[in-house]
Structures are given as structure tokens and as C-alpha cells.
Design a protein around this motif. Structure first.
Motif, PDB file in Angstrom:
ATOM      1  N   MET A  62       0.865  -1.387  -0.090  1.00  0.00           N
ATOM      2  CA  MET A  62      -0.004  -0.037  -0.100  1.00  0.00           C
ATOM      3  C   MET A  62       0.669   1.392  -0.115  1.00  0.00           C
ATOM      4  SD  MET A  62      -1.414   0.330   3.967  1.00  0.00           S
ATOM      5  CE  MET A  62      -0.550   0.870   5.097  1.00  0.00           C
ATOM      6  N   THR A  63       0.116   2.329  -0.520  1.00  0.00           N
ATOM      7  CA  THR A  63       1.018   3.586  -0.410  1.00  0.00           C
ATOM      8  C   THR A  63       0.494   4.383   0.704  1.00  0.00           C
ATOM      9  OG1 THR A  63       1.167   3.848  -2.805  1.00  0.00           O
ATOM     10  CG2 THR A  63       1.214   5.925  -1.605  1.00  0.00           C
ATOM     11  N   PRO A  64       1.193   4.475   1.762  1.00  0.00           N
ATOM     12  CA  PRO A  64       0.724   5.019   3.129  1.00  0.00           C
ATOM     13  C   PRO A  64       0.486   6.566   2.947  1.00  0.00           C
ATOM     14  CG  PRO A  64       3.288   4.789   3.114  1.00  0.00           C
ATOM     15  CD  PRO A  64       2.633   4.049   1.751  1.00  0.00           C
ATOM     16  N   ASN A  65      -0.235   7.070   3.882  1.00  0.00           N
ATOM     17  CA  ASN A  65      -0.764   8.394   3.964  1.00  0.00           C
ATOM     18  C   ASN A  65      -1.130   9.076   2.317  1.00  0.00           C
ATOM     19  OD1 ASN A  65       0.005   8.506   6.752  1.00  0.00           O
ATOM     20  ND2 ASN A  65       1.936   8.497   6.096  1.00  0.00           N
ATOM     21  N   PRO A  66      -1.745   8.540   1.876  1.00  0.00           N
ATOM     22  CA  PRO A  66      -2.373   8.986   0.452  1.00  0.00           C
ATOM     23  C   PRO A  66      -2.925  10.406   0.474  1.00  0.00           C
ATOM     24  CG  PRO A  66      -4.187   7.516   1.312  1.00  0.00           C
ATOM     25  CD  PRO A  66      -3.048   7.620   2.296  1.00  0.00           C
ATOM     26  N   VAL A  67      -2.667  11.106  -0.625  1.00  0.00           N
ATOM     27  CA  VAL A  67      -3.080  12.673  -0.823  1.00  0.00           C
ATOM     28  C   VAL A  67      -4.441  12.762  -0.448  1.00  0.00           C
ATOM     29  CG1 VAL A  67      -2.775  14.717  -2.148  1.00  0.00           C
ATOM     30  CG2 VAL A  67      -1.044  12.840  -2.131  1.00  0.00           C
ATOM     31  N   THR A  68      -4.980  13.696   0.371  1.00  0.00           N
ATOM     32  CA  THR A  68      -6.177  13.883   0.468  1.00  0.00           C
ATOM     33  C   THR A  68      -6.633  15.463   0.044  1.00  0.00           C
ATOM     34  OG1 THR A  68      -5.832  14.650   2.749  1.00  0.00           O
ATOM     35  CG2 THR A  68      -6.441  12.173   2.550  1.00  0.00           C
ATOM     36  N   VAL A  69      -8.034  15.670  -0.234  1.00  0.00           N
ATOM     37  CA  VAL A  69      -8.555  16.826  -0.561  1.00  0.00           C
ATOM     38  C   VAL A  69      -9.988  16.923   0.239  1.00  0.00           C
ATOM     39  CG1 VAL A  69      -9.708  15.990  -2.524  1.00  0.00           C
ATOM     40  CG2 VAL A  69      -8.948  18.257  -2.399  1.00  0.00           C
ATOM     41  N   PHE A  70     -10.346  18.257   0.253  1.00  0.00           N
ATOM     42  CA  PHE A  70     -11.589  18.396   1.041  1.00  0.00           C
ATOM     43  C   PHE A  70     -12.659  18.381   0.060  1.00  0.00           C
ATOM     44  CE2 PHE A  70      -8.899  20.419   4.398  1.00  0.00           C
ATOM     45  CZ  PHE A  70      -9.303  19.651   5.281  1.00  0.00           C
ATOM     46  N   PRO A  71     -14.074  18.142   0.109  1.00  0.00           N
ATOM     47  CA  PRO A  71     -14.908  18.094  -0.870  1.00  0.00           C
ATOM     48  C   PRO A  71     -15.135  19.534  -1.330  1.00  0.00           C
ATOM     49  CG  PRO A  71     -15.686  17.150   1.331  1.00  0.00           C
ATOM     50  CD  PRO A  71     -14.462  17.560   1.393  1.00  0.00           C
ATOM     51  N   ASN A  72     -14.956  20.557  -0.816  1.00  0.00           N
ATOM     52  CA  ASN A  72     -15.414  21.784  -1.375  1.00  0.00           C
ATOM     53  C   ASN A  72     -14.233  22.272  -2.240  1.00  0.00           C
ATOM     54  OD1 ASN A  72     -13.987  22.231   0.838  1.00  0.00           O
ATOM     55  ND2 ASN A  72     -14.856  24.044   1.476  1.00  0.00           N
ATOM     56  N   VAL A  73     -13.232  21.843  -2.514  1.00  0.00           N
ATOM     57  CA  VAL A  73     -12.282  22.291  -3.419  1.00  0.00           C
ATOM     58  C   VAL A  73     -12.477  22.125  -4.715  1.00  0.00           C
ATOM     59  CG1 VAL A  73      -9.888  21.515  -4.114  1.00  0.00           C
ATOM     60  CG2 VAL A  73     -10.559  21.670  -1.531  1.00  0.00           C
ATOM     61  N   SER A  74     -12.154  23.130  -5.454  1.00  0.00           N
ATOM     62  CA  SER A  74     -12.487  23.203  -6.965  1.00  0.00           C
ATOM     63  C   SER A  74     -11.808  22.301  -7.666  1.00  0.00           C
ATOM     64  CB  SER A  74     -12.075  24.582  -7.580  1.00  0.00           C
ATOM     65  OG  SER A  74     -10.725  24.773  -7.774  1.00  0.00           O
ATOM     66  N   ILE A  75     -12.301  21.659  -8.815  1.00  0.00           N
ATOM     67  CA  ILE A  75     -11.903  20.424  -9.611  1.00  0.00           C
ATOM     68  C   ILE A  75     -10.320  21.165 -10.105  1.00  0.00           C
ATOM     69  CG2 ILE A  75     -13.706  19.268 -10.125  1.00  0.00           C
ATOM     70  CD1 ILE A  75     -13.834  20.363 -12.755  1.00  0.00           C
ATOM     71  N   LEU A  76     -10.318  22.414 -10.546  1.00  0.00           N
ATOM     72  CA  LEU A  76      -9.121  22.942 -10.721  1.00  0.00           C
ATOM     73  C   LEU A  76      -7.762  22.937  -9.903  1.00  0.00           C
ATOM     74  CD1 LEU A  76      -7.316  24.676 -13.049  1.00  0.00           C
ATOM     75  CD2 LEU A  76      -8.295  26.632 -12.161  1.00  0.00           C
ATOM     76  N   MET A  77      -8.206  23.108  -8.549  1.00  0.00           N
ATOM     77  CA  MET A  77      -7.272  22.975  -7.609  1.00  0.00           C
ATOM     78  C   MET A  77      -6.898  21.419  -7.389  1.00  0.00           C
ATOM     79  SD  MET A  77      -8.719  25.914  -4.654  1.00  0.00           S
ATOM     80  CE  MET A  77      -7.255  25.529  -3.734  1.00  0.00           C
ATOM     81  N   ALA A  78      -7.738  20.751  -7.368  1.00  0.00           N
ATOM     82  CA  ALA A  78      -7.668  19.308  -7.196  1.00  0.00           C
ATOM     83  C   ALA A  78      -6.852  18.641  -8.338  1.00  0.00           C
ATOM     84  CB  ALA A  78      -9.017  18.292  -7.127  1.00  0.00           C
ATOM     85  N   SER A  79      -6.962  19.112  -9.494  1.00  0.00           N
ATOM     86  CA  SER A  79      -6.144  18.686 -10.725  1.00  0.00           C
ATOM     87  C   SER A  79      -4.720  19.292 -10.439  1.00  0.00           C
ATOM     88  CB  SER A  79      -6.649  18.873 -11.908  1.00  0.00           C
ATOM     89  OG  SER A  79      -6.850  20.318 -12.194  1.00  0.00           O
ATOM     90  N   ASN A  80      -4.460  20.347 -10.007  1.00  0.00           N
ATOM     91  CA  ASN A  80      -3.077  20.926  -9.761  1.00  0.00           C
ATOM     92  C   ASN A  80      -2.464  20.405  -8.750  1.00  0.00           C
ATOM     93  OD1 ASN A  80      -3.381  22.975 -11.876  1.00  0.00           O
ATOM     94  ND2 ASN A  80      -4.120  24.508 -10.323  1.00  0.00           N
ATOM     95  N   LEU A  81      -3.246  19.829  -7.797  1.00  0.00           N
ATOM     96  CA  LEU A  81      -2.745  19.085  -6.540  1.00  0.00           C
ATOM     97  C   LEU A  81      -1.973  17.591  -7.150  1.00  0.00           C
ATOM     98  CD1 LEU A  81      -1.941  18.653  -3.535  1.00  0.00           C
ATOM     99  CD2 LEU A  81      -4.618  17.926  -3.507  1.00  0.00           C
ATOM    100  N   MET A  82      -2.931  17.117  -7.804  1.00  0.00           N
ATOM    101  CA  MET A  82      -2.770  15.941  -8.557  1.00  0.00           C
ATOM    102  C   MET A  82      -1.255  16.104  -9.425  1.00  0.00           C
ATOM    103  SD  MET A  82      -5.995  14.071  -9.905  1.00  0.00           S
ATOM    104  CE  MET A  82      -7.117  13.590  -8.729  1.00  0.00           C
ATOM    105  N   LYS A  83      -1.221  16.979 -10.093  1.00  0.00           N
ATOM    106  CA  LYS A  83       0.133  17.181 -10.834  1.00  0.00           C
ATOM    107  C   LYS A  83       0.992  17.552 -10.046  1.00  0.00           C
ATOM    108  CE  LYS A  83       1.640  20.293 -14.468  1.00  0.00           C
ATOM    109  NZ  LYS A  83       1.479  21.679 -15.125  1.00  0.00           N
ATOM    110  N   ARG A  84       0.878  18.367  -8.770  1.00  0.00           N
ATOM    111  CA  ARG A  84       2.137  18.639  -8.006  1.00  0.00           C
ATOM    112  C   ARG A  84       2.631  17.245  -7.171  1.00  0.00           C
ATOM    113  NH1 ARG A  84      -0.325  22.161  -5.499  1.00  0.00           N
ATOM    114  NH2 ARG A  84      -0.413  21.567  -3.300  1.00  0.00           N
ATOM    115  N   LYS A  85       1.621  16.613  -7.024  1.00  0.00           N
ATOM    116  CA  LYS A  85       1.887  15.269  -5.828  1.00  0.00           C
ATOM    117  C   LYS A  85       2.108  14.145  -6.739  1.00  0.00           C
ATOM    118  CE  LYS A  85       1.483  17.282  -1.803  1.00  0.00           C
ATOM    119  NZ  LYS A  85       2.322  17.198  -0.749  1.00  0.00           N
ATOM    120  N   LYS A  86       1.995  14.264  -8.212  1.00  0.00           N
ATOM    121  CA  LYS A  86       2.303  13.087  -8.821  1.00  0.00           C
ATOM    122  C   LYS A  86       1.478  12.028  -8.779  1.00  0.00           C
ATOM    123  CE  LYS A  86       6.655  14.585 -10.479  1.00  0.00           C
ATOM    124  NZ  LYS A  86       7.963  14.868 -10.065  1.00  0.00           N
ATOM    125  N   VAL A  87       0.214  12.196  -8.500  1.00  0.00           N
ATOM    126  CA  VAL A  87      -1.006  11.158  -8.033  1.00  0.00           C
ATOM    127  C   VAL A  87      -1.977  11.344  -9.066  1.00  0.00           C
ATOM    128  CG1 VAL A  87      -0.188  10.830  -5.584  1.00  0.00           C
ATOM    129  CG2 VAL A  87      -2.143  12.453  -6.410  1.00  0.00           C
TER     130      VAL A  87
END
Length: 172
Positions: free
Chosen positions: A86-111
Motif C-alpha cells: 500500500m501507499t501510506p498516507n495518501p494525498v487527501t482533499v476536501f469536498p469543497n475544493v474546486s476541480i482545478l485545484m484538485a487537478s493541480n494538486l494531482m499534478k504537483r503530488k504526481k498522483v
């Protein structure tokens, strides 16, 4: 006219993670075997399971993890535990975050997936790159239907004409 306003409203409102996330999320225990996790994934047509302990998120396992860390490594899926890959401590996000911010987080964290958690760290869902791409298709569809609606151009024409007419009358 009502359809134009509805489409425009859909476009201008930010789409958030809670609008596109998948839930409920299916989980496994860290002591379960990879074989069990793969079976759960297959039965539920999913590519990811979360790993929790005492209702706390501790990891994530994806099909990719199984292929890379078990199959290609020659490990026995019936004997290998979830905790081993398993990958421990996966990257999390709050429900009210915009999809633009979520996609930027994915890119930055490479997930490719984010676990959605509420303010109390309870798992609310999961959002993937595919979910974001599908939401972009909805946004594009709303723009497309708006731009191809002849009434939109008629209203735009009337507004521009009105603007020039008022400008002419006021500043002549």
C-alpha cells in the motif's frame, strides 16, 4: 432563453470535488491479502481500494500497485499482505475544493487519485483524473450548447446595438 441561462449558470459555477467524486469508497484492512483486494476490485469494477484502520485512512492500493509491486515482482498475491504494497498516507482533499485545484494538486503530488475527506478526517469519497476529465466534458458541452444556440447571438446582437445606440444618444 431559459436553456441559455441554465447553461450559462452551469458554466459560471465552479465545479467542486464533491460534485464529481465517487462514493462510497470501498476499503480493505492492511492485513488482507492482495488476492482479496483484487477480487473486491473486480467484483465492484473499481481500480482502487482504500486501507483503513479504526476508521482512519492509512493507505491506498491501486491496480497499478498490484501489477508493479506484486505481479511483476513475482510475489504470491494470496500470501502478500496489503500493508506490504500500500501507499501510506495518501494525498487527501476536501469536498469543497474546486476541480482545478484538485487537478493541480494531482499534478504537483504526481498522483492519479485523491481521497476526499471531511473536516473530521472521515472518508467522503475518491476523485480520479478520469472524474475530472469527464467533468471537463460536461463543461465543454455546456459551452458548446450555449455558443451554438442562435438565441445567444441574437441577445448579444441586441445588447451591442443597444450599447451603441445609447452611446450615440448620450454623446452626440
Amino acid at each position: 432563453m431559459e436553456n441559455i441561462l441554465k447553461n450559462f449558470s452551469n458554466i459560471k459555477n465552479n465545479i467542486t470535488v464533491k460534485d464529481i467524486m465517487s462514493n462510497p469508497v470501498i476499503g480493505v484492512s492492511k492485513d488482507d491479502t492482495i488476492h482479496k483486494a483484487a477480487k473486491i476490485m473486480n467484483e465492484n469494477s473499481i481500480s482502487t481500494v482504500i486501507v483503513s484502520e479504526n476508521n482512519k485512512l492509512i493507505g491506498i492500493v491501486t491496480e497499478r500497485d498490484i501489477v508493479k509491486k506484486v505481479i511483476l515482482s513475482g510475489k504470491n498475491p494470496k500470501k502478500t499482505k496489503i500493508s506490504d504494497i500500500m501507499t501510506p498516507n495518501p494525498v487527501t482533499v476536501f469536498p469543497n475544493v474546486s476541480i482545478l485545484m484538485a487537478s493541480n494538486l494531482m499534478k504537483r503530488k504526481k498522483v492519479r487519485k485523491l481521497i476526499v475527506v471531511d473536516l473530521e478526517d472521515k472518508i467522503a469519497g475518491i476523485v480520479s483524473q478520469t472524474d475530472i476529465i469527464n467533468s471537463m466534458n460536461k463543461i465543454y458541452g455546456a459551452y458548446k450548447s450555449l455558443l451554438w444556440d442562435s438565441r445567444f447571438y441574437f441577445i448579444l446582437f441586441l445588447l451591442v446595438t443597444l450599447f451603441f445606440l445609447l452611446n450615440y444618444i448620450l454623446f452626440r
